[in-house]
Each structure stands twice: as structure tokens, then as C-alpha cells.
Write an enzyme that holds these catalytic residues in place. Structure first.
Site, PDB file in Angstrom:
ATOM      1  N   TYR A 147       1.332  -0.620   0.289  1.00 40.07           N
ATOM      2  CA  TYR A 147      -0.160   0.245  -0.197  1.00 40.07           C
ATOM      3  C   TYR A 147       1.285   0.816   0.435  1.00 40.07           C
ATOM      4  CZ  TYR A 147      -3.326  -3.223   1.110  1.00 40.07           C
ATOM      5  OH  TYR A 147      -3.553  -4.663   1.376  1.00 40.07           O
ATOM      6  N   PRO A 174     -14.970  -7.536   2.649  1.00 37.90           N
ATOM      7  CA  PRO A 174     -15.945  -8.848   2.885  1.00 37.90           C
ATOM      8  C   PRO A 174     -16.934  -8.634   3.280  1.00 37.90           C
ATOM      9  CG  PRO A 174     -14.677  -6.959   4.739  1.00 37.90           C
ATOM     10  CD  PRO A 174     -14.177  -7.379   2.681  1.00 37.90           C
TER      11      PRO A 174
END
Length: 268
Positions: free
Chosen positions: A50, A197
Site C-alpha cells: 500500500y 468482506p
């Protein structure tokens, strides 16, 4: 970090979407991270990938010194070592060791409490990759070790080398390819941290989720997260966002209780 040691709060925070530039966006990103901590998230997930460590630096700037009970987990094993400097899987032991040293510096830590292998590099023996993480733990640089995007067979191979505390695979109610891995984690008491999720764009238009959301007074996103918590005691979702309101909505999903019938309807 097992099914019996998960924090009372069972939804963490994925920091991948937090921008590090420009300045105004960076300040907002720090505010989001701080609000997550205020609300008691047990775990914040980041990675070398990231921003090449920029996300780790952002979290340290926002949160260091870290409060007791907060676990910062980072991931290694993806590097800008492609032929033209592009990102690629790179599980060579020297790369893993260097990324851990960088993470310790950027996160301002003496030890990474949970270090996860971002992906298993198919060009490097699994034993060399996981063995390197074991060596780093023996050196005191790492406490717990986790894996990401693994099969049951790979998980078993890794567990023959070192204790595995967590697995971070893609998983949600509408994308259950890794159901066997979740089942294996549940049997072994290994924490399962599903990334993605919530099936973005699909959950809100799914009739079952819309109906259960109406019945419970929750949003479709909250129902999707509640479904995960209902699915397994080792589940610790890590939804990510760059907006405080969205993050607060995600964490409020812990208060949504699904009946078994509602759970089954959403999991078809």
C-alpha cells in the site's frame, strides 16, 4: 490470536483505501484512523504494497504511540522488483527481511505483533518464505505470523514449519471460494480475516440482503458483515473505507443479530 483470543470487538479496519496525498486527503485519512481507534477496533490492517510503505507511515503518524489492545498488522512479500520496476510477488528471504525492517521503522515499532505473508510466491519454495518469517520471530522482530490468499494445502504446509495465527483470504457471503480454508481455520482456532468482506455493488442489489436489511433496520452492508460474524467464531472482517461515516456504519454491524433463517437466506 485464536478463536478464543479475538477481541470483544470483532470488526477490524482495513487501511488500504486511506490516501496519503494530497495534504487535505492525508489529514482526513488520519482522522478516519483515529476515529476507528476511538471506537475500539481491535486490529488495523496495512501492507508494504500500500504505497510502498506510505500507508504504514500514515498510520504511525496518526496513531503512534499505539493504545493498548490495538494490533497493527502488516504484510510483506510484494515488491517493485519486476523487470520494469512493477509490483510483483517476491518471497525471496532477503526481500522479506528487508520489508520487515522497513515496516518496523515506518510503524515505529520494536516488534510487529502480527506479520502476514501477502501472497505465496510460486517461484520460491514455501518453506523458504515461511521459514524466513519463523526466523524473524525467533529474532524478536515478529510475534505472530499469518498468511494471505492460501489454500488448505498451503496452510497445512506452513503449519508444519511455524504456528500460524491468522489467514487473510477473500471471502464474503456472495463469494465463498475459500470456504474450505475458513473451515480449516475454524478447526484449528486460527483467526480468519476476510478481505473484501462486502461484495461491493452486489450486496445492495441482492433481494435477500435487501429484505433482511428491511427486517432488521440495518443497511445491506451491515447485514453482509453481520452474516460473516454469524458464520464463524474465528471471523474478524476488515472492511476498509476513507470516510468516517462509512466506517462507523461498518462497526455498527456488530449490533445486528441475524436469525438462523435470515443467515441461511443471505448465504444461498
Amino acid at each position: 490470536m485464536t478463536s478464543t483470543s479475538l477481541a470483544v470487538r470483532r470488526i477490524g479496519f482495513g487501511a488500504m483505501h486511506l490516501p496519503t496525498t494530497p495534504a487535505a486527503a492525508r489529514e482526513n485519512a488520519k482522522a478516519v484512523a483515529r476515529r476507528a481507534v476511538e471506537l475500539g477496533v481491535p486490529l488495523i490492517d496495512t501492507a508494504h504494497l500500500y504505497g510502498g510503505g506510505a500507508n504504514e507511515e500514515l498510520l504511525a503518524e496518526a496513531l503512534h504511540p499505539y493504545p493498548d489492545g490495538l494490533l497493527i498488522t502488516t504484510k510483506v512479500g510484494v515488491a517493485r522488483t519486476g523487470p520494469d520496476g512493477e509490483w510483483r510477488l517476491d518471497g525471496r528471504p532477503d526481500v522479506l527481511r528487508d520489508q520487515v525492517d522497513q515496516a518496523l521503522r515506518r510503524l515505529r515499532l520494536d516488534r510487529i505483533e502480527l506479520l502476514q505473508l501477502h501472497r505465496i510466491d510460486p517461484e520460491i519454495p514455501l518453506a523458504d518464505q515461511v521459514g524466513t518469517l519463523r526466523d524473524l520471530r525467533e529474532q524478536g522482530k515478529v510475534n505472530l505470523i499469518g498468511l494471505s490468499e492460501v489454500t488448505v494445502e498451503q496452510l497445512d504446509q506452513a503449519r508444519d514449519i511455524v504456528e500460524i495465527a491468522s489467514v487473510q483470504n477473500r471471502y464474503n457471503a456472495l463469494d465463498r471460494e475459500h470456504e474450505p480454508v475458513l473451515d480449516a481455520c475454524e478447526r484449528a482456532g486460527i483467526a480468519f480475516l476476510p478481505w473484501r468482506p462486502v461484495a461491493a455493488g452486489a450486496t445492495g442489489t441482492n433481494p435477500a440482503f435487501a429484505a433482511v436489511a428491511a427486517e432488521t433496520g440495518a443497511t445491506a452492508t451491515q447485514v453482509a458483515l453481520a452474516w460473516l460474524l454469524h458464520r464463524s467464531p474465528v471471523m474478524l472482517p476488515i472492511p476498509g473505507t476513507a470516510r468516517i461515516g462509512h466506517m462507523e456504519e461498518n462497526l455498527a454491524a456488530e449490533r445486528v443479530r441475524l436469525t438462523e433463517a435470515q443467515f441461511q437466506r443471505c448465504g444461498r
